[in-house]
Design a protein around this motif. Structure first.
Motif, PDB file in Angstrom:
ATOM      1  N   UNK A  75       0.831  -1.203   0.000  1.00 49.23           N
ATOM      2  CA  UNK A  75       0.000   0.000   0.000  1.00 49.23           C
ATOM      3  C   UNK A  75       0.865   1.252   0.000  1.00 49.23           C
ATOM      4  N   UNK A  76       0.261   2.348  -0.393  1.00 45.77           N
ATOM      5  CA  UNK A  76       0.955   3.632  -0.368  1.00 45.77           C
ATOM      6  C   UNK A  76       0.478   4.401   0.859  1.00 45.77           C
ATOM      7  N   UNK A  77       1.402   5.005   1.610  1.00 45.54           N
ATOM      8  CA  UNK A  77       0.983   5.755   2.793  1.00 45.54           C
ATOM      9  C   UNK A  77       0.867   7.248   2.505  1.00 45.54           C
ATOM     10  N   UNK A 153      -3.203  -3.835  18.575  1.00 43.89           N
ATOM     11  CA  UNK A 153      -2.017  -4.103  17.780  1.00 43.89           C
ATOM     12  C   UNK A 153      -2.409  -3.976  16.311  1.00 43.89           C
ATOM     13  N   UNK A 154      -1.400  -3.945  15.441  1.00 45.92           N
ATOM     14  CA  UNK A 154      -1.665  -3.868  14.011  1.00 45.92           C
ATOM     15  C   UNK A 154      -2.499  -5.084  13.577  1.00 45.92           C
ATOM     16  N   UNK A 161     -10.766  -4.639  10.456  1.00 40.81           N
ATOM     17  CA  UNK A 161     -11.079  -4.114   9.133  1.00 40.81           C
ATOM     18  C   UNK A 161     -11.281  -5.212   8.101  1.00 40.81           C
ATOM     19  N   UNK A 162     -10.835  -6.423   8.458  1.00 39.86           N
ATOM     20  CA  UNK A 162     -10.992  -7.523   7.518  1.00 39.86           C
ATOM     21  C   UNK A 162     -10.065  -7.438   6.326  1.00 39.86           C
ATOM     22  N   UNK A 163      -9.052  -6.563   6.367  1.00 43.22           N
ATOM     23  CA  UNK A 163      -8.021  -6.626   5.337  1.00 43.22           C
ATOM     24  C   UNK A 163      -6.670  -6.264   5.894  1.00 43.22           C
ATOM     25  N   UNK A 164      -5.624  -6.532   5.093  1.00 42.46           N
ATOM     26  CA  UNK A 164      -4.284  -6.476   5.626  1.00 42.46           C
ATOM     27  C   UNK A 164      -3.647  -5.101   5.552  1.00 42.46           C
ATOM     28  N   UNK A 165      -4.019  -4.328   4.562  1.00 40.51           N
ATOM     29  CA  UNK A 165      -3.324  -3.047   4.432  1.00 40.51           C
ATOM     30  C   UNK A 165      -4.014  -1.994   5.280  1.00 40.51           C
ATOM     31  N   UNK A 166      -3.315  -1.603   6.325  1.00 37.78           N
ATOM     32  CA  UNK A 166      -3.955  -0.704   7.291  1.00 37.78           C
ATOM     33  C   UNK A 166      -3.146   0.555   7.558  1.00 37.78           C
ATOM     34  N   UNK A 167      -1.910   0.614   7.109  1.00 39.88           N
ATOM     35  CA  UNK A 167      -1.060   1.752   7.463  1.00 39.88           C
ATOM     36  C   UNK A 167      -1.568   3.099   6.953  1.00 39.88           C
ATOM     37  N   UNK A 168      -2.067   3.161   5.723  1.00 40.62           N
ATOM     38  CA  UNK A 168      -2.552   4.467   5.270  1.00 40.62           C
ATOM     39  C   UNK A 168      -3.644   5.001   6.192  1.00 40.62           C
ATOM     40  N   UNK A 169      -4.527   4.106   6.612  1.00 43.67           N
ATOM     41  CA  UNK A 169      -5.616   4.519   7.495  1.00 43.67           C
ATOM     42  C   UNK A 169      -5.069   4.962   8.858  1.00 43.67           C
ATOM     43  N   UNK A 170      -4.158   4.153   9.417  1.00 44.09           N
ATOM     44  CA  UNK A 170      -3.585   4.513  10.723  1.00 44.09           C
ATOM     45  C   UNK A 170      -2.852   5.837  10.621  1.00 44.09           C
ATOM     46  N   UNK A 171      -2.127   5.975   9.540  1.00 36.71           N
ATOM     47  CA  UNK A 171      -1.371   7.208   9.354  1.00 36.71           C
ATOM     48  C   UNK A 171      -2.288   8.437   9.346  1.00 36.71           C
ATOM     49  N   UNK A 172      -3.442   8.298   8.662  1.00 35.27           N
ATOM     50  CA  UNK A 172      -4.354   9.439   8.614  1.00 35.27           C
ATOM     51  C   UNK A 172      -4.877   9.767  10.013  1.00 35.27           C
TER      52      UNK A 172
END
Ligand code: ADP
Ligand code: ZN
Ligand code: ZN
Length: 830
Positions: A75-77, A153-154, A161-172
């Protein structure tokens, strides 16, 4: 998977991971992400066999496939780069020069909230108002989960969220200051709250005529309340805003007889109310600005010389005696540097970054200045990052401020250039901020000014060689004399039995005299705590740390024994754990002991103590300093903390309790350190109006370093020291690299050292010294062995030597049984 036709990826991104990996890793970019991946943004990647996710920074995009199977960027952050190519160059220089990985440098450089990994634990930011109405569904789910469960935890967030890419959301959510990263919370700073006063209804809207007389009617029986009201009205009028902000403290200042009780009494009458107001610790300077005072002739000349020097040289050393007025020289150069949108970085050692210097600079530069210190919380760090990026003119900070994203850096000032705290000890990068500042400045074509009263031997030597310009200020500001420094012969006093506890009769006399004249005293003692050892006279048992090879220090206040290396603490034993004897005794002395003895010699004096125990937080630290400034303390006892950058008006006497312990340190820098420390602490004596007195207690009264201190003769000290360095092959004549090996088991460590020595000696020969057992050979449950590599001052050879050391480390780790031997490489150790 095999059912689908495998599509060859065509685009690759090289990234830095926040790990000690020898090289950056390359990932491939899936087609839909290709348009968004660019230099300097953060992406989410997965590393290793596990499910470990990291945020990584992209440092290169290419179509060349590496010779290993790549994983995809998940994912892109960021949409926009968070670092510039200049910053990357700086990181790369640090990694090369200090023999560490780019990942380690990135870890030091980025604020915690900009780094995410699988170990990251997320919590709600307690200061957020929990209004989640702006959030989208997914973001809301996470925020809400956190109102129920304290931390996530991550992994858990991925499940929610039921999916693996979560960093962009956490970052926001981090950037919205809704979330926090767990680690940072422990050292979180309370927001600064100040008490203020405002009118209550019905007086709020109309403060003229009728209402006014009604108000004064209610308080006419109290002079104090009337004074308070007059001061309050005056303060309101000075402010042009609709909602004036008046701090209680301002009223106290204006109307001397008013205190909180008086204001509370008026509040009770329903006239006004006292409320609390949060003030940002970053920027937002509200007080009046002052005009920088006129320059003295010496300052004018120094500024002229520095400017002249900067025409041909990039670095200048300002060697100015204590009290010569170096700060005013800095501020003048700073004003010029920021005139056309330039930026200035002003570096200071952490403990010299006191409210004193901050308020002095804030008064001159107001909102143009921002402060970067180690106690900022995660959000404040990100805020400062943004401010630097936005071109904030002046950043006053500690060594890690070097990593901020400057735009138009014009000048770096390194104040107290000689200070050891500019060097980071652990973890890697073990960088020296003074030396790194010189590289950073060269990137921006900026100038560097190193300032101090006691230059480091390396810096002064560079100045002598003409590499740096040398500018001197030899007189104190305002024609004040240098302090009169006397050495008290402790041998003679001991022989004559005139020493009581740790105080010579001379020192006690001078203390009494100073007190009698209403002057303040600073007493310097190199150790904190009450006594270094607690021993049993019958069986010689001493209290030792269970993690380290050192004796514990007795702390009277907490009645505990404490390890100054790892923090291990035990309660004071009632009897000897070895023989059961009930009479345990204290040997040696620290600051706490000095404080107690003083109370016996001078029962009427008000005594304060400044060390790591009494000044655990910045607030405690500034409280002690302001008490001393406000003359609520007569005698301030302290460790090194009292020697740095403080400027008091009324210090008549400075006493050093034991100079011998400073001079007898088994380190090639011992004399340099002792000289600097003694001269710096002496410099606290006699500022403004009157010559000060310094008394240094010592047994070794003929010591040449002491005599140089007494004569305030830096050059004499330097000449002797540099000759010794040359004779014994120490910097600046050679470059040093210190290496230490650590392991839990002493036999494994010894075996590893044998192998390591062979690997090094094979290619570096007798440049390799060691392995040697350090003074403290067991710290935090690990045994330690040290090497010291002495290298010729030749860039090519130095680069090669670092490569050899890194390879040797790598080879050692590949051998069975040695993979977990820790190897720390320290280039230019301090
Ligand atoms: P240094 O950092 O060189 O030890 P400081 O900058 O702290 O010295 O200055 C010493 C004292 O002299 C301070 O109290 C400072 O306020 C005062 N001072 C320095 N320059 C001036 C000036 N140009 N006008 C008035 N006071 C000054
Ligand atoms: Zn310990
Ligand atoms: Zn005993």
């Amino acid at each position: 998977m095999e059912l689908f036709k495998h599509i060859e990826p065509t685009a690759f991104a090289t990234v830095i991971l926040p790990l000690a990996m020898p090289k950056p890793l390359t990932f491939h970019i899936t087609d839909e992400l290709i348009p968004r991946v660019k230099f300097g943004i953060r992406v989410e990647v997965q590393v290793g066999k596990g499910r470990d996710l990291y945020s990584a920074v992209v440092i290169g995009v290419s179509s060349v496939k590496p010779d290993y199977a790549t994983k995809a960027i998940t994912q892109i952050i960021d949409d926009e780069p968070i670092i510039s190519t200049l910053q990357l160059d700086f990181w790369q220089w640090l990694a090369r020069y200090y023999s560490c990985t780019l990942g380690e440098v990135m870890n030091a450089a980025l604020p915690t909230n900009m780094k995410l990994s699988s170990e990251t634990r997320i919590v709600l930011n307690p200061e957020h108002n929990q209004d989640f109405s702006e959030l989208n569904d997914h973001e809301y789910l996470v925020a809400e989960a956190l109102t129920i469960q304290k931390e996530l935890t991550i992994d858990q967030i991925q499940k929610i969220l039921g999916h693996r890419t979560v960093y962009p959301l956490i970052n926001r959510l981090l950037m919205l200051q809704i979330l926090d990263i767990k680690e940072e919370l422990q050292q979180k700073f309370k927001p600064k709250i100040v008490a203020c006063v405002r009118f209550k209804e019905p007086y709020l809207s109309d403060t003229e005529g009728v209402t006014m007389s009604a108000i004064f009617d209610q308080i006419k029986n109290s002079d104090k309340q009337t004074n308070a009201m007059l001061a309050f009205l005056q303060l309101i009028r000075q402010q042009a805003q609709n909602q004036p902000v008046v701090r209680c403290s301002e009223i106290y200042e204006k109307a001397k007889t008013v205190d909180l009780g008086v204001l509370r009494a008026i509040e009770k009458k329903g006239i006004f109310e006292i409320y609390e107001r949060e003030v940002s610790r970053i920027g937002g300077y509200e007080d009046e600005l002052i005009v920088d005072p006129e320059l003295s002739n010496q300052q004018t000349k120094a500024i002229y010389d520095i400017k002249k020097a900067f025409e041909t040289k990039n670095v200048a050393l300002l060697h100015g005696v204590t009290g010569s007025g170096k700060t005013r020289v800095y501020t003048d150069l700073m004003e010029k540097a920021i005139e056309n949108g330039g930026q200035v970085l002003y570096l200071l050692p952490e403990i010299a970054l006191t409210t004193q210097i901050i308020s002095r600079l804030e008064k001159i530069f107001g909102d143009k200045i921002t402060i970067y210190h180690s106690k900022l919380n995660a959000h404040e760090r990100v805020e400062l990052w943004a401010q630097a990026f936005g071109g904030k003119p002046i950043i006053l900070g500690v060594r890690s401020a070097l990593f901020l994203p400057f735009q138009n850096l014009k000048l770096i000032i390194v104040d107290e250039e000689h200070d050891a705290s500019f060097k980071q000890q652990d973890p890697a990068p073990r960088y020296n901020a003074r030396d790194s500042a010189i590289f950073l400045a060269s990137q921006y074509k900026a100038k560097v000014l190193l300032g101090t009263a006691t230059p480091s031997v390396e810096t002064y030597s560079n100045a002598q060689q003409g590499k740096f310009a040398l500018v001197e200020m030899t007189e104190r500001f305002g024609g004040l004399q240098m302090p009169d420094i006397d050495i008290v012969d402790m041998k003679a006093e001991t022989k004559n039995k005139t020493v009581v506890g740790n105080f010579s009769s001379r020192l006690v006399e001078e203390l009494k005299a100073a007190l009698g004249r209403g002057e303040q005293t600073i007493l310097f003692q190199n150790r904190r705590g009450y006594a270094p050892t607690y021993t049993c006279p019958s069986c010689a048992w001493t209290s030792e740390c269970k993690n380290c090879d050192v004796t514990l220090t007795y702390h009277k206040f907490t009645n505990a024994l404490n390890c100054h290396y790892c923090g291990y603490t035990i309660k004071l034993p009632k009897e000897c754990p070895a023989c059961g004897s009930k009479t345990l005794i204290i040997k040696g002395f620290g600051t706490e002991r000095v404080e107690d003895e003083l109370k016996i010699h001078l029962p009427q004096a008000r005594i304060g103590r400044l060390d790591l125990d009494t000044a655990r937080t910045r607030t405690q630290h500034s409280k002690i300093i302001s008490d001393f400034e406000n003359k609520e303390i007569d005698i301030l006892v302290g460790t090194q903390m009292v020697t740095k950058g403080l400027d008091f008006e009324n210090v008549g006497l400075v006493g050093v309790l034991s100079a011998d312990s400073l001079l007898r340190f088994p380190d090639f820098r011992a004399s340099e350190r002792a000289f600097q420390l003694l001269l710096q602490v002496s410099g606290r004596a006699g500022r403004k109006h009157k010559q000060g007195k310094v008394l240094i207690q010592a047994f070794d009264v003929k010591n040449l370093v002491l005599l140089d201190v007494q004569k305030n003769n830096y050059v004499s000290f330097f000449n002797r020291e540099i000759a010794e360095r040359q004779e014994f092959n120490y910097p600046p004549f050679v470059r040093l690299i210190a290496i230490n090996l650590k392991h839990k088991k002493p036999d494994v460590l010894r075996e590893a050292a044998k192998v390591f020595t062979k690997l090094l000696r094979g290619r570096l020969g007798d440049r390799v010294n060691g392995p040697a057992t350090p003074l403290v050979e067991w710290v935090n449950t690990l045994y330690i062995l040290n090497y010291l590599i002495k290298l010729e001052r030749d860039t090519a050879k130095l680069t090669l030597a670092k490569q050899i050391i890194e390879e040797a480390t790598h080879e050692l780790h590949l051998l069975e049984g040695f993979s977990n031997v820790r190897v720390a490489i320290d280039v230019d150790p301090y």
